[in-house]
Design a protein around this motif. Structure first.
Motif, PDB file in Angstrom:
ATOM      1  N   ALA A  47       0.827  -1.201   0.000  1.00 55.36           N
ATOM      2  CA  ALA A  47       0.000   0.000   0.000  1.00 55.36           C
ATOM      3  C   ALA A  47       0.865   1.256   0.000  1.00 55.36           C
ATOM      4  O   ALA A  47       0.563   2.234  -0.677  1.00 55.36           O
ATOM      5  N   ARG A  48       1.972   1.227   0.779  1.00 53.48           N
ATOM      6  CA  ARG A  48       2.874   2.379   0.833  1.00 53.48           C
ATOM      7  C   ARG A  48       4.284   1.926   0.472  1.00 53.48           C
ATOM      8  O   ARG A  48       4.645   0.772   0.727  1.00 53.48           O
ATOM      9  N   PRO A  49       5.083   2.820  -0.120  1.00 49.71           N
ATOM     10  CA  PRO A  49       6.414   2.418  -0.590  1.00 49.71           C
ATOM     11  C   PRO A  49       7.263   1.774   0.508  1.00 49.71           C
ATOM     12  O   PRO A  49       8.007   0.820   0.249  1.00 49.71           O
ATOM     13  N   ASP A  50       7.119   2.268   1.768  1.00 43.86           N
ATOM     14  CA  ASP A  50       7.951   1.725   2.839  1.00 43.86           C
ATOM     15  C   ASP A  50       7.161   0.763   3.733  1.00 43.86           C
ATOM     16  O   ASP A  50       7.656   0.343   4.779  1.00 43.86           O
ATOM     17  N   LYS A  78      -7.359  -5.694  -1.049  1.00 44.20           N
ATOM     18  CA  LYS A  78      -8.262  -5.438  -2.169  1.00 44.20           C
ATOM     19  C   LYS A  78      -8.059  -4.019  -2.729  1.00 44.20           C
ATOM     20  O   LYS A  78      -7.920  -3.839  -3.941  1.00 44.20           O
ATOM     21  N   SER A  79      -8.028  -3.055  -1.815  1.00 46.05           N
ATOM     22  CA  SER A  79      -7.864  -1.672  -2.260  1.00 46.05           C
ATOM     23  C   SER A  79      -6.518  -1.478  -2.941  1.00 46.05           C
ATOM     24  O   SER A  79      -6.414  -0.781  -3.958  1.00 46.05           O
ATOM     25  N   THR A  80      -5.470  -2.088  -2.376  1.00 41.89           N
ATOM     26  CA  THR A  80      -4.138  -1.935  -2.964  1.00 41.89           C
ATOM     27  C   THR A  80      -4.120  -2.498  -4.382  1.00 41.89           C
ATOM     28  O   THR A  80      -3.569  -1.872  -5.293  1.00 41.89           O
ATOM     29  N   LEU A  81      -4.751  -3.674  -4.562  1.00 41.35           N
ATOM     30  CA  LEU A  81      -4.774  -4.267  -5.901  1.00 41.35           C
ATOM     31  C   LEU A  81      -5.463  -3.324  -6.891  1.00 41.35           C
ATOM     32  O   LEU A  81      -4.971  -3.091  -7.997  1.00 41.35           O
ATOM     33  N   ARG A  92       5.715  -3.801  -6.593  1.00 42.01           N
ATOM     34  CA  ARG A  92       7.018  -4.139  -6.014  1.00 42.01           C
ATOM     35  C   ARG A  92       7.804  -5.037  -6.971  1.00 42.01           C
ATOM     36  O   ARG A  92       8.960  -4.811  -7.251  1.00 42.01           O
ATOM     37  N   SER A  93       7.113  -6.111  -7.414  1.00 46.25           N
ATOM     38  CA  SER A  93       7.766  -7.024  -8.350  1.00 46.25           C
ATOM     39  C   SER A  93       6.706  -7.767  -9.137  1.00 46.25           C
ATOM     40  O   SER A  93       5.514  -7.633  -8.859  1.00 46.25           O
TER      41      SER A  93
END
Lengths: 261, 270
Positions: A47-50, A78-81, A92-93
């Motif tokens: 969700a967040r870069p770190d 779900k939201s992140t996707l 990320r990858s």
């Protein structure tokens, strides 16, 4: 007096737009769905870069025209996707293609509706203007918004908003606003709708209108919808379950594939 | 009664001041619509206060005070953005740091210049001293700011209302924020002569806050704001003409507050 000022400012602003070049917001896309709307391979994102990884090594496909439910407990990603697919959150990858391209901003064919849209409070804006913002996808920098009125009227009518067109946005109910945001996505020309729990806290009439719009009326949208409601699931063609950082395809698309074959 | 209104117009300085206040009032009110709607009042205060070290430094080094003011305002905006880009410093406190550091630097520089009196006009405004060069600067910055607002109207409106959708369309909301900060820097340079570094922010905030109470679209907010700024600006000039104890800058700001109060009390609930 006021008419003279209006005419003068009209001429002045015409002069400004005549001088400046029109620059598109983003490079144009080829229309049409390439068969597979979303294809993810070993996709990992946070969700967040770190922050911690929200899901990892997700591999799944969503065919064009398929209505897909995204289920799973709170915090399962779900939201992140959905934000990854919209181009708002970096991956990320792994890799993912949406309508044949890696996710990026500036794609008029993809619309994303957040669970709680962060709109400025008490902003002086009429509903019609909010929906008109969808046409900006087909405008560019230094261009006045001059076309797309018919599309706006049509979208207003389809989502039952015609009578509210001149209402200030901040006086609308949650359901009316949600319908307006879907109308904006339609005006934008979106083919793939990424919806994050659109039914949360909706009044029944709004829910029915949105339902009819997404699932009936021969709509050709590809829908990816995060949802909590188990009663809903029968209407979807495909169910992706997110749990403990993994994504499983529970039910394959069937009945709708022929429309795009 | 009519004589009271016409008599000051026979004085060239008053006419120059009138033109200046109408130009910069309109500019600031239109720009102020976004300052108010985006809750940028504190940033705009920081930019206007940083004009002080800019002007004093320019005078000490011997180049145009307007250029100095603009550079200092841009430096403040860039500095605040840089401070806030690191985790642990909110934008609010970054702006607060830049505001106080720049203002303190200005006071230190004023000591170097060794003359407080010359800078009173800078802090509190001095309409009497508006010359034709000032009018030119105010006119040019006004044209730049208003054309910028017009040319980017739909992008600025979109980014202010729904930042995420602007990003999704590729309409660069972060860039729009930078553009607004640059325009605010330009606008504050335009009115520092009239109301002074300490009160310039009032010209951004008060008329536009009036506009927000009365307007139902962004252009309407700007129009009501400009009307309020014109009323307050002209009223303030007459006030300080007939009551010399009231400095013009303070007079303008006080007169701008009257339409705001009226709107606050009488405007229909939106």
């Amino acid at each position: 007096m006021s008419r003279a000022i209006a005419t003068l400012s009209r001429h002045l602003s015409d002069a400004i737009f005549a001088v400046l070049p029109v620059i598109p917001y983003a490079h144009k896309e080829k229309p049409g769905c390439p068969g597979i709307a979303v294809a993810a391979k070993q996709l990992t994102a946070a969700a967040r870069p770190d922050g911690p990884v929200a899901f990892h090594d997700a591999t799944f496909e969503i065919p064009c025209g398929c209505r897909t439910a995204l289920i799973g407990p709170n915090g399962s990603g779900k939201s992140t996707l959905l934000r990854v697919l919209a181009g708002l959150t970096p991956i990320r990858s792994g890799q993912v293609l949406i309508a044949g391209e890696a996710p990026r901003l500036g794609r008029s064919r993809i619309a994303y509706l957040a669970q709680r849209p962060q709109l400025a409070e008490n902003f002086p804006l009429k509903l019609r203007r909010l929906i008109q913002m969808g046409t900006y996808a087909h405008h560019g920098w230094f261009e006045e918004c001059r076309h797309g009125d018919e599309a706006v009227d049509l979208a207003l009518a389809r989502l039952g908003l015609t009578e509210l067109a001149e209402r200030p946005v901040h006086t609308l109910s949650g359901g009316q606003l949600q319908r307006a945001l879907i109308a904006r996505a339609v005006v934008q020309g979106a083919e793939i709708l990424l919806l994050d729990e659109p039914y949360a806290a909706l009044d029944q009439p709004s829910r029915e209108i949105i339902d009819r719009f997404l699932f009936e009326e021969g709509s050709a949208f590809t829908v990816v919808m995060a949802t909590h409601d188990p009663a809903d699931l029968g209407r979807f063609d495909r169910i992706l379950e997110m749990r403990d950082g993994t994504v499983t395809t529970r039910h394959a698309c069937s009945g709708h594939d022929h429309r795009h074959a | 009664m009519l004589d009271l209104l016409l008599q000051p117009l026979s004085e060239p300085f008053f006419v120059r001041a009138l033109v200046a206040v109408m130009l910069s009032g309109t500019t600031c009110a239109c720009l102020g619509a976004y300052v108010v709607l985006r809750r940028m009042a504190f940033v705009s205060t920081a930019l206007t206060h940083s004009i002080l070290p800019g002007v004093v430094g320019a005078l000490l080094l011997g180049f145009s005070p307007y250029l100095g003011a603009l550079l200092a305002a841009l430096l403040t905006a860039a500095g605040a953005a840089w401070l806030a880009s690191r985790k642990g410093t909110s934008e609010d406190s970054a702006v607060g740091v830049m505001l106080s550091v720049m203002f303190a630097a200005g006071i230190a520089l004023m000591q170097q210049a060794n003359s407080w009196r010359d800078f009173a006009g800078l802090l509190f405004g001095s309409v009497v001293s508006v010359g034709s060069e000032d009018l030119l600067v105010i006119g040019v910055t006004g044209v730049i700011v208003l054309s910028g607002l017009r040319a980017l109207h739909k992008e600025l409106e979109l980014a202010s209302f729904d930042e995420e959708y602007a990003a999704l369309l590729g309409a660069r909301p972060a860039l729009m924020r930078v553009v607004l900060l640059v325009l605010v820097a330009l606008g504050s340079v335009a009115c520092v002569r009239l109301v002074g570094a300490l009160l310039t922010t009032a010209l951004f905030v008060i008329p536009a806050a009036t506009g927000v109470l009365l307007g139902r679209t962004v252009p309407q907010v700007m129009a009501w704001g400009a009307g309020c700024a014109l009323l307050g600006g002209v009223g303030g000039l007459y006030l300080s003409y007939y009551a010399p104890a009231v400095p013009s800058g303070a007079g303008i700001v006080l007169c701008c507050a009257l339409p705001y109060l009226a709107a606050r009390i009488f405007a229909p609930r939106r």
